[in-house]
Design an enzyme around this catalytic site. Structure first.
Site, mmCIF file in Angstrom:
data_model
loop_
_atom_site.group_PDB
_atom_site.id
_atom_site.type_symbol
_atom_site.label_atom_id
_atom_site.label_comp_id
_atom_site.label_asym_id
_atom_site.label_seq_id
_atom_site.Cartn_x
_atom_site.Cartn_y
_atom_site.Cartn_z
ATOM 1 N N GLU A 34 0.883 -1.180 -0.087
ATOM 2 C CA GLU A 34 -0.134 -0.055 0.048
ATOM 3 C C GLU A 34 1.042 1.267 -0.087
ATOM 4 O O GLU A 34 1.804 1.289 0.769
ATOM 5 C CB GLU A 34 -0.866 -0.114 1.129
ATOM 6 C CG GLU A 34 -2.089 0.498 0.991
ATOM 7 C CD GLU A 34 -3.049 -0.235 0.030
ATOM 8 O OE1 GLU A 34 -3.149 -0.101 -1.173
ATOM 9 O OE2 GLU A 34 -3.520 -1.430 0.490
ATOM 10 N N ASP A 37 3.158 2.187 -4.793
ATOM 11 C CA ASP A 37 2.847 2.169 -6.318
ATOM 12 C C ASP A 37 3.288 3.292 -6.943
ATOM 13 O O ASP A 37 4.320 3.357 -8.055
ATOM 14 C CB ASP A 37 1.459 2.096 -7.030
ATOM 15 C CG ASP A 37 0.448 2.914 -6.300
ATOM 16 O OD1 ASP A 37 0.829 3.750 -5.388
ATOM 17 O OD2 ASP A 37 -0.414 3.242 -6.721
ATOM 18 N N ALA A 124 -16.840 1.742 -3.544
ATOM 19 C CA ALA A 124 -16.426 0.967 -1.929
ATOM 20 C C ALA A 124 -14.803 0.914 -2.128
ATOM 21 O O ALA A 124 -14.330 0.054 -1.351
ATOM 22 C CB ALA A 124 -17.047 -0.188 -1.926
ATOM 23 N N GLY A 125 -14.099 0.997 -3.429
ATOM 24 C CA GLY A 125 -12.728 1.091 -3.241
ATOM 25 C C GLY A 125 -12.497 -0.388 -3.946
ATOM 26 O O GLY A 125 -11.339 -0.907 -3.832
ATOM 27 N N SER A 127 -12.754 -1.030 -7.148
ATOM 28 C CA SER A 127 -12.607 -0.617 -8.437
ATOM 29 C C SER A 127 -13.554 -1.127 -9.526
ATOM 30 O O SER A 127 -13.219 -1.636 -10.436
ATOM 31 C CB SER A 127 -11.123 -1.102 -8.920
ATOM 32 O OG SER A 127 -10.428 -0.188 -9.822
ATOM 33 N N SER A 128 -14.722 -0.669 -9.277
ATOM 34 C CA SER A 128 -15.768 -1.046 -10.308
ATOM 35 C C SER A 128 -15.467 -0.299 -11.523
ATOM 36 O O SER A 128 -15.963 -0.657 -12.649
ATOM 37 C CB SER A 128 -17.099 -0.540 -9.805
ATOM 38 O OG SER A 128 -17.358 0.619 -9.689
ATOM 39 N N SER A 129 -14.845 0.979 -11.321
ATOM 40 C CA SER A 129 -14.587 1.635 -12.461
ATOM 41 C C SER A 129 -13.494 0.986 -13.285
ATOM 42 O O SER A 129 -13.738 1.134 -14.605
ATOM 43 C CB SER A 129 -13.875 3.079 -12.057
ATOM 44 O OG SER A 129 -12.781 2.953 -11.165
ATOM 45 N N GLU A 161 -8.886 6.569 -17.625
ATOM 46 C CA GLU A 161 -9.653 7.139 -16.097
ATOM 47 C C GLU A 161 -8.655 8.307 -15.869
ATOM 48 O O GLU A 161 -9.374 9.506 -15.529
ATOM 49 C CB GLU A 161 -9.282 6.114 -15.364
ATOM 50 C CG GLU A 161 -9.697 6.629 -13.857
ATOM 51 C CD GLU A 161 -10.384 5.423 -13.087
ATOM 52 O OE1 GLU A 161 -10.651 4.231 -13.527
ATOM 53 O OE2 GLU A 161 -10.648 5.835 -11.830
ATOM 54 N N ASP A 173 -5.147 -1.225 -10.479
ATOM 55 C CA ASP A 173 -6.617 -1.841 -10.786
ATOM 56 C C ASP A 173 -6.768 -2.221 -12.282
ATOM 57 O O ASP A 173 -7.416 -3.398 -12.320
ATOM 58 C CB ASP A 173 -7.373 -0.455 -10.646
ATOM 59 C CG ASP A 173 -7.258 0.039 -9.100
ATOM 60 O OD1 ASP A 173 -6.358 -0.334 -8.512
ATOM 61 O OD2 ASP A 173 -8.118 1.186 -8.992
HETATM 62 P P1 ADP Z 1 -14.610 2.231 -7.267
HETATM 63 O O1 ADP Z 1 -13.833 2.179 -8.628
HETATM 64 O O2 ADP Z 1 -13.996 2.290 -6.233
HETATM 65 O O3 ADP Z 1 -15.975 1.314 -7.324
HETATM 66 P P2 ADP Z 1 -15.152 5.084 -8.759
HETATM 67 O O4 ADP Z 1 -15.848 6.204 -8.118
HETATM 68 O O5 ADP Z 1 -13.967 4.970 -9.218
HETATM 69 O O6 ADP Z 1 -15.450 3.852 -7.441
HETATM 70 O O7 ADP Z 1 -16.148 4.169 -9.606
HETATM 71 C C1 ADP Z 1 -17.329 4.224 -9.701
HETATM 72 C C2 ADP Z 1 -18.179 4.750 -10.946
HETATM 73 O O8 ADP Z 1 -17.985 3.627 -11.957
HETATM 74 C C3 ADP Z 1 -19.697 4.692 -10.843
HETATM 75 O O9 ADP Z 1 -20.119 5.968 -10.258
HETATM 76 C C4 ADP Z 1 -20.129 4.640 -12.291
HETATM 77 O O10 ADP Z 1 -20.124 6.040 -12.923
HETATM 78 C C5 ADP Z 1 -19.085 3.454 -12.935
HETATM 79 N N1 ADP Z 1 -19.430 2.457 -12.808
HETATM 80 C C6 ADP Z 1 -18.998 1.327 -11.949
HETATM 81 N N2 ADP Z 1 -19.855 0.112 -12.269
HETATM 82 C C7 ADP Z 1 -20.943 0.259 -13.046
HETATM 83 C C8 ADP Z 1 -21.686 -0.418 -13.569
HETATM 84 N N3 ADP Z 1 -22.233 -1.529 -13.252
HETATM 85 N N4 ADP Z 1 -22.829 0.370 -14.271
HETATM 86 C C9 ADP Z 1 -22.559 1.630 -14.752
HETATM 87 N N5 ADP Z 1 -21.434 2.122 -14.404
HETATM 88 C C10 ADP Z 1 -20.706 1.576 -13.502
HETATM 89 MG MG MG Z 2 -12.160 3.562 -9.337
#
Ligand code: ADP
Ligand code: MG
Length: 387
Positions: A34, A37, A124-125, A127-129, A161, A173
């Site tokens: 942690e 990077d 939530a951290g 990395s859905s993004s 990003e 990520d």
């Molecule tokens: P994290 O990467 O920690 O989850 P971020 O703020 O970097 O948080 O990314 C979250 C954003 O990514 C969401 O607000 C949305 O804009 C996009 N995103 C993530 N998952 C989805 C999904 N399943 N459908 C549409 N957009 C998504």
């Molecule tokens: Mg993110």
């Protein structure tokens, strides 16, 4: 939603399309390494079994039409002039990847229709993004029959990003979302981008990775993050007294390490964390290769203590969660993960202890903080791929 259900949504949304391709891309959690990077150091993330699914088909023109199941919103744009969208923020991850695809891969994709749905918790951290960016990049590659490799697509997604969404993330990520492998973690050298898949046989050992979100809004995180980067630079400059060619804390040799204690107090603490954390990542890789989960857990614990005491990026809530999870004597290890000042903890625990963690830890945490924690249980999953 499973792939078959999402394919059905695709058919209903775009009835004129008679074929489609489905890809999935996972979120991730960093097991150890942690704040290393940006110091050219080492990280050890694993892909999680929470992912985003995308179903798409090519079009004959240069339009992209996309429907997000989770937001129940649609968006469209033209590949020949991609601007950022103010009212569909989620679309910008897709737009950014589309825009940079030709520059980063020397291949020009065609228009496409796509639908998507994910179960990576957003914000939530986990990395859905990155999952969304990598999912988009892999879908483009598969639809067009391109052959870009994982590292190229990870770099492209990170650039999307950074430049298009405007978030200054590192490459970890995106890297793990595309290069992850089931029951493995990924050791990454953030300087060379060399990587190695490391066995993470948690499932076989009846162990699980538990992530708990503190629920703390991370207000301070940006300014403190920049301050830590600055402090690391100051430590490097101070260490140049003894090693003039030093450019990053990654290169602190055993001889130089002894000098850290002669630095001003703050520089010494920051340097001590980064140097010891890099060592812990290397030792963790060895422990995992030998299947020694106990030892690996001890490095996780030491990582947290170093982030708390030397790097000073933990907070009361993270410390409390870590302590509550460690109160279970069978816990292998527990630490904060991510930039700190809130966000999540990551713990390795025997799977049979999950009910204890869920009831005792969560309720005690809620009682002491008034915050509602969220808990997720993961195994190490495969990276992005066609399904
Ligand atoms: P994290 O990467 O920690 O989850 P971020 O703020 O970097 O948080 O990314 C979250 C954003 O990514 C969401 O607000 C949305 O804009 C996009 N995103 C993530 N998952 C989805 C999904 N399943 N459908 C549409 N957009 C998504
Ligand atoms: Mg993110």
């Amino acid at each position: 939603m499973d792939a078959a259900s999402l394919q059905k949504v695709f058919g209903e949304t775009f009835p004129e399309q008679d074929q489609c391709i489905t890809v999935s891309a996972p979120g991730r959690v960093n097991l150890i390494g942690e704040h290393t990077d940006y110091n050219d150091g080492f990280v050890l993330p694993m892909a999680i079994d929470a992912k985003i699914l995308l179903v798409g088909a090519l079009r004959r023109d240069t339009q992209v039409r996309v429907y997000s199941v989770d937001f129940d919103e649609s968006d469209s744009f033209d590949l020949q002039c991609i601007a950022s969208s103010a009212d569909r923020p989620w679309s910008n991850y897709i737009r950014g990847v589309c825009k940079l695809y030709p520059t980063e891969t020397q291949s020009i994709p065609g228009g496409m229709d796509l639908v998507m749905q994910g179960n990576v918790p957003q914000g939530a951290g986990l990395s859905s993004s990155a999952a969304l960016e990598i999912g988009t990049a892999v879908l483009i590659r598969e639809l067009n029959g391109f052959s870009a490799d994982g590292v190229t697509l990870a770099k492209l997604a990170q650039r999307a990003e950074n430049e298009f969404v405007g978030v200054q993330c590192g490459i970890m990520d995106q890297f793990i979302s595309i290069l992850g492998e089931k029951d493995h973690a990924l050791f990454v050298d953030c300087r060379s981008l060399d990587y190695e898949r490391v066995p993470a046989p948690f499932k076989a050992a009846d162990a699980s990775i538990v992530v708990i979100d503190t629920g703390v809004k991370r207000g301070l995180v940006d300014s403190k993050y920049n301050e830590r980067r600055q402090q690391c630079q100051e430590a490097v400059e101070a260490l140049r007294t003894w090693q003039p060619e030093l450019t990053s804390l990654r290169d602190v040799t055993p001889d130089l390490k002894a000098r850290i204690e002669q630095l001003p107090a703050v520089s010494a603490k920051r340097a001590r964390h980064v140097v010891s954390e890099n060592e812990r990542v290397l030792k963790s890789v060895r422990a995992l290769k030998q299947g020694e989960l106990q030892r690996f857990g001890q490095y996780m614990n030491a990582s947290h203590d170093s982030l708390r005491d030397d790097y000073e990026v933990s907070c009361r809530e993270l410390d409390l969660l870590v302590d509550l999870v460690r109160d279970n004597p069978e816990t292998y290890g527990s630490r904060m993960t991510g930039a700190g000042f809130g966000g999540c903890t990551v713990s390795l625990v025997p799977t049979k202890e999950i009910p204890d963690i869920r009831s005792r830890v969560l309720s005690q945490y809620e009682k002491e903080t008034g915050l509602a924690p969220r808990m997720f249980v993961f195994q190490a999953a495969a990276g992005a791929r066609r399904v």
